[in-house]
Design an enzyme around this catalytic site. Structure first.
Site, PDB file in Angstrom:
ATOM      1  N   HIS A  27      19.562  31.569 -71.244  1.00  0.00           N
ATOM      2  CA  HIS A  27      18.443  31.491 -70.303  1.00  0.00           C
ATOM      3  C   HIS A  27      17.873  32.892 -70.067  1.00  0.00           C
ATOM      4  O   HIS A  27      17.472  33.237 -68.961  1.00  0.00           O
ATOM      5  CB  HIS A  27      18.896  30.850 -68.977  1.00  0.00           C
ATOM      6  CG  HIS A  27      17.783  30.240 -68.183  1.00  0.00           C
ATOM      7  ND1 HIS A  27      17.074  30.951 -67.242  1.00  0.00           N
ATOM      8  CD2 HIS A  27      17.254  28.998 -68.204  1.00  0.00           C
ATOM      9  CE1 HIS A  27      16.157  30.156 -66.697  1.00  0.00           C
ATOM     10  NE2 HIS A  27      16.238  28.974 -67.262  1.00  0.00           N
ATOM     11  N   ASP A  36      14.474  20.911 -66.850  1.00  0.00           N
ATOM     12  CA  ASP A  36      14.971  22.115 -67.514  1.00  0.00           C
ATOM     13  C   ASP A  36      16.454  22.349 -67.234  1.00  0.00           C
ATOM     14  O   ASP A  36      16.993  21.882 -66.226  1.00  0.00           O
ATOM     15  CB  ASP A  36      14.208  23.344 -67.024  1.00  0.00           C
ATOM     16  CG  ASP A  36      12.836  23.485 -67.649  1.00  0.00           C
ATOM     17  OD1 ASP A  36      12.395  22.550 -68.348  1.00  0.00           O
ATOM     18  OD2 ASP A  36      12.198  24.536 -67.421  1.00  0.00           O
ATOM     19  N   HIS A  68      14.755  24.896 -74.644  1.00  0.00           N
ATOM     20  CA  HIS A  68      14.549  25.851 -73.561  1.00  0.00           C
ATOM     21  C   HIS A  68      15.175  27.201 -73.902  1.00  0.00           C
ATOM     22  O   HIS A  68      15.228  28.091 -73.064  1.00  0.00           O
ATOM     23  CB  HIS A  68      15.169  25.295 -72.275  1.00  0.00           C
ATOM     24  CG  HIS A  68      14.674  25.937 -71.020  1.00  0.00           C
ATOM     25  ND1 HIS A  68      13.362  26.348 -70.823  1.00  0.00           N
ATOM     26  CD2 HIS A  68      15.324  26.244 -69.854  1.00  0.00           C
ATOM     27  CE1 HIS A  68      13.232  26.863 -69.615  1.00  0.00           C
ATOM     28  NE2 HIS A  68      14.413  26.828 -69.003  1.00  0.00           N
ATOM     29  N   HIS A  80      14.456  20.178 -62.448  1.00  0.00           N
ATOM     30  CA  HIS A  80      15.669  20.665 -63.096  1.00  0.00           C
ATOM     31  C   HIS A  80      16.784  19.622 -62.980  1.00  0.00           C
ATOM     32  O   HIS A  80      16.984  19.059 -61.903  1.00  0.00           O
ATOM     33  CB  HIS A  80      16.125  21.982 -62.465  1.00  0.00           C
ATOM     34  CG  HIS A  80      15.172  23.114 -62.679  1.00  0.00           C
ATOM     35  ND1 HIS A  80      14.011  23.262 -61.934  1.00  0.00           N
ATOM     36  CD2 HIS A  80      15.186  24.146 -63.563  1.00  0.00           C
ATOM     37  CE1 HIS A  80      13.357  24.339 -62.351  1.00  0.00           C
ATOM     38  NE2 HIS A  80      14.048  24.892 -63.339  1.00  0.00           N
TER      39      HIS A  80
END
Length: 244
Positions: free
Chosen positions: A109, A54, A105, A200
């Site tokens: 964020h 991610d 994603h 990540h």
């Protein structure tokens, strides 16, 4: 008859409302969602590990992770942020050219749990369009930031024709005190057959330099999974049902 139909309709609506209201709580429990919502949790073929990253692409941290994956002969699914893709379009293209999947994603964020539907739809659609324009490959998968699923997440995924997938196990690799050993141990401890693993490839939303713990965990995970006779690859090879 009309009264019965009306009662049934109200019951269905109430059930749907309860489901939408409780969904964030259900999906927040990793073990529970693996049992109750296995498709959403990314439970796939028992002999396969879906490896996902991610928050990238990031010009500092993504290239060494790509090199490590090359050495291991693994492909993975990278859940990109649209804003990061616009900052490093060449790197986003490189990820795909090196045999990996680009997934969504979000553009930023921001948590969907505190965002209205129009904002979330705009955010997800913008990210999806950016990724497709840059990589020339339409994304298939979608993971909300923080794994926070709301009604707006569901609507955004449907409108973007993306399949939402969270994870079944993670390495907690975003913390300042994480190491390759702690990440590998955490994944081993919470592992289940058919797992989708979350790591990540960027530290833009976590402790500076924490991505190195994910990088250092990869050879340790390779030893574990090789001994178990598991193959490692992207979500497209994981045997998940459906596309929407």
């Amino acid at each position: 008859m009309k009264a019965s139909k009306a009662t049934a309709g109200l019951a269905a609506a109430a059930g749907g409302a309860i489901f939408v209201h409780t969904l964030p709580g259900v999906v927040a429990w990793r073990s529970a969602r693996s049992l109750l919502l296995p498709r959403l949790a990314g439970v796939g073929r028992p002999d396969h590990v879906a490896l996902t990253f991610d928050d990238g692409p990031d010009p500092v941290s993504t290239p060494p992770i790509l090199d490590a994956l090359d050495r291991l002969g693994w492909s993975a699914t990278f859940f990109f942020l649209g804003s990061q893709v616009r900052r490093s379009p060449g790197l986003a293209r490189e990820v795909v050219l090196r045999g990996h999947e680009a997934a969504v994603h979000g553009d930023s964020h921001g948590s969907h749990l505190i965002r209205p539907v129009p904002w979330t739809v705009w955010d997800v659609c913008r990210a999806s369009e950016t990724i497709e324009q840059v990589t020339e490959v339409p994304p298939r998968w979608f993971r909300p930031p923080y794994g926070g699923v709301s009604l707006s997440s569901v609507v955004a995924g449907r409108l973007s024709k993306l399949q939402m997938v969270l994870w079944t196990t993670w390495g907690v690799d975003w913390r300042r005190d994480s190491t390759g050993a702690t990440v590998a141990e955490r994944i081993s401890r919470t592992f289940r057959p058919g797992a989708t693993v979350l790591l990540h490839d960027s530290d833009i939303t976590s402790a500076p330099g924490s991505w190195r713990s994910a990088l250092d965990a990869l050879p340790l995970l390779a030893e574990q999974w090789s001994r178990a006779g598991l193959t490692v690859g992207p979500l497209s090879e994981h045997g998940l049902a459906g596309t929407g």
